[in-house]
Design an enzyme around this catalytic site. Structure first.
Site, PDB file in Angstrom:
ATOM      1  N   HIS A   9       0.844  -1.198   0.000  1.00 42.97           N
ATOM      2  CA  HIS A   9       0.000   0.000   0.000  1.00 42.97           C
ATOM      3  C   HIS A   9       0.874   1.240   0.000  1.00 42.97           C
ATOM      4  O   HIS A   9       0.374   2.348   0.069  1.00 42.97           O
ATOM      5  CB  HIS A   9      -0.916   0.012   1.220  1.00 42.97           C
ATOM      6  N   ASP A  69       9.728  -6.063   1.584  1.00 46.60           N
ATOM      7  CA  ASP A  69       9.867  -5.550   2.941  1.00 46.60           C
ATOM      8  C   ASP A  69      11.246  -4.914   3.023  1.00 46.60           C
ATOM      9  O   ASP A  69      12.234  -5.503   2.590  1.00 46.60           O
ATOM     10  CB  ASP A  69       9.699  -6.644   3.998  1.00 46.60           C
ATOM     11  N   PHE A 149      10.342   9.096  -0.881  1.00 47.63           N
ATOM     12  CA  PHE A 149       9.486   8.917   0.295  1.00 47.63           C
ATOM     13  C   PHE A 149      10.354   8.499   1.475  1.00 47.63           C
ATOM     14  O   PHE A 149      11.567   8.289   1.346  1.00 47.63           O
ATOM     15  CB  PHE A 149       8.395   7.871   0.011  1.00 47.63           C
ATOM     16  N   GLY A 150       9.727   8.349   2.620  1.00 47.43           N
ATOM     17  CA  GLY A 150      10.404   7.800   3.796  1.00 47.43           C
ATOM     18  C   GLY A 150      11.670   8.558   4.176  1.00 47.43           C
ATOM     19  O   GLY A 150      11.675   9.779   4.322  1.00 47.43           O
ATOM     20  N   ASP A 152      14.282   9.031   2.435  1.00 52.13           N
ATOM     21  CA  ASP A 152      15.028   9.512   1.267  1.00 52.13           C
ATOM     22  C   ASP A 152      15.732  10.859   1.475  1.00 52.13           C
ATOM     23  O   ASP A 152      16.870  11.021   1.033  1.00 52.13           O
ATOM     24  CB  ASP A 152      14.114   9.609   0.032  1.00 52.13           C
ATOM     25  N   LYS A 171      17.664   7.381  -8.474  1.00 49.58           N
ATOM     26  CA  LYS A 171      17.430   6.455  -7.349  1.00 49.58           C
ATOM     27  C   LYS A 171      16.907   5.118  -7.866  1.00 49.58           C
ATOM     28  O   LYS A 171      17.242   4.064  -7.356  1.00 49.58           O
ATOM     29  CB  LYS A 171      16.422   7.052  -6.351  1.00 49.58           C
ATOM     30  N   ARG A 177      16.111  -1.162  -3.565  1.00 49.51           N
ATOM     31  CA  ARG A 177      14.947  -1.772  -4.221  1.00 49.51           C
ATOM     32  C   ARG A 177      15.294  -2.132  -5.670  1.00 49.51           C
ATOM     33  O   ARG A 177      14.915  -3.198  -6.171  1.00 49.51           O
ATOM     34  CB  ARG A 177      13.758  -0.794  -4.170  1.00 49.51           C
TER      35      ARG A 177
HETATM   36  P1  IMP Z   1       7.679  -1.807   5.126  1.00 53.12           P
HETATM   37  O1  IMP Z   1       6.445  -1.416   4.424  1.00 53.12           O
HETATM   38  O2  IMP Z   1       7.486  -2.492   6.432  1.00 53.12           O
HETATM   39  O3  IMP Z   1       8.657  -2.511   4.227  1.00 53.12           O
HETATM   40  O4  IMP Z   1       8.346  -0.420   5.568  1.00 53.12           O
HETATM   41  C1  IMP Z   1       9.366   0.125   4.896  1.00 53.12           C
HETATM   42  C2  IMP Z   1       9.725   1.447   5.532  1.00 53.12           C
HETATM   43  O5  IMP Z   1      11.132   1.613   5.386  1.00 53.12           O
HETATM   44  C3  IMP Z   1       9.081   2.616   4.788  1.00 53.12           C
HETATM   45  O6  IMP Z   1       7.889   3.028   5.379  1.00 53.12           O
HETATM   46  C4  IMP Z   1      10.159   3.675   4.880  1.00 53.12           C
HETATM   47  O7  IMP Z   1      10.073   4.333   6.107  1.00 53.12           O
HETATM   48  C5  IMP Z   1      11.441   2.864   4.867  1.00 53.12           C
HETATM   49  N1  IMP Z   1      11.920   2.683   3.479  1.00 53.12           N
HETATM   50  C6  IMP Z   1      11.955   1.533   2.740  1.00 53.12           C
HETATM   51  N2  IMP Z   1      12.445   1.761   1.519  1.00 53.12           N
HETATM   52  C7  IMP Z   1      12.707   3.080   1.474  1.00 53.12           C
HETATM   53  C8  IMP Z   1      13.207   3.916   0.445  1.00 53.12           C
HETATM   54  O8  IMP Z   1      13.483   3.523  -0.693  1.00 53.12           O
HETATM   55  N3  IMP Z   1      13.360   5.211   0.781  1.00 53.12           N
HETATM   56  C9  IMP Z   1      13.067   5.711   2.019  1.00 53.12           C
HETATM   57  N4  IMP Z   1      12.554   4.985   2.992  1.00 53.12           N
HETATM   58  C10 IMP Z   1      12.378   3.666   2.723  1.00 53.12           C
END
Ligand code: IMP
Length: 191
Positions: A9, A69, A149-150, A152, A171, A177
């Protein structure tokens, strides 16, 4: 294979995954498009959580399913937040609050080394495939960039003087990823 369900999601992940497969004729269907919620991520490893997400949708739809994940492992924090990256600042965490928490914990620290990790699980024809991608970097002392996002805006991969959030499409070819997706794409092409 002409259809792939992506068990996420997370719009940021989905955008990157869709972009990655845009050069092969495959229809990407997200969990949101199927109106599916996510199963609780109760695993204690990336693999376990990715398996939970992939199995949940594969069992229901029997369409090849991909789950990601991922997380950020910070050396000076003994690998935290790791699998808890999404919820680092608690149940109501936002990307911004997670970043602020990270900056606070690293304040004054010289060792800012970190690694982004991505574990992908693909289930197709009842077989399970796994691919891992890792990228080493450093946590910046402040935000930069508006893409992605996150974490980054804080993550500066080794060899690049700018954050993931300043890279635009770059990126998508060098990230944790992207490394995992390259391996998955090779597998998909054989199916
Ligand atoms: P998941 O949905 O449990 O895999 O949570 C992954 C979390 O890790 C995300 O909500 C981000 O906070 C962080 N994350 C994973 N991949 C990235 C990325 O490519 N950039 C920035 N944050 C990431």
């Amino acid at each position: 294979m002409d259809k792939l369900v992506v068990a996420t999601h997370n719009q940021g992940k989905l955008r990157e995954i869709k972009h990655f497969f845009s050069d092969i004729p495959i229809e990407i269907i997200s969990a949101a498009e199927l109106s599916e919620s996510s199963p609780k991520e109760t695993g204690i490893t990336y693999r376990e959580n990715a398996l939970l997400k992939a199995r949940y949708l594969y069992k229901k739809y029997r369409i090849p399913t991909l789950a990601d994940d991922s997380g950020l492992e910070v050396k000076a924090l003994n690998g935290m937040p790791g699998i808890y990256s999404a919820r680092f600042d608690g149940a109501k965490a936002t990307y911004h609050s997670n970043n602020i928490k990270l900056l606070g914990l690293l304040e004054g620290k010289r060792d800012r080394r970190a690694e982004f990790v991505c574990v992908m699980i693909l289930i197709a024809d009842d077989k399970t495939y796994q691919a891992t991608g890792k990228v080493a970097g450093n946590i910046a002392c402040d935000f930069s960039g508006t893409e992605g996002f996150g974490y980054d805006p804080l993550f500066i991969p080794v060899g690049y003087g700018r954050s993931y959030a300043e890279m635009e499409y770059k990126k998508q070819s060098i990230s944790h990823r992207a490394v995992a997706l390259k391996k998955i794409k090779r597998i998909i092409k054989t199916l």
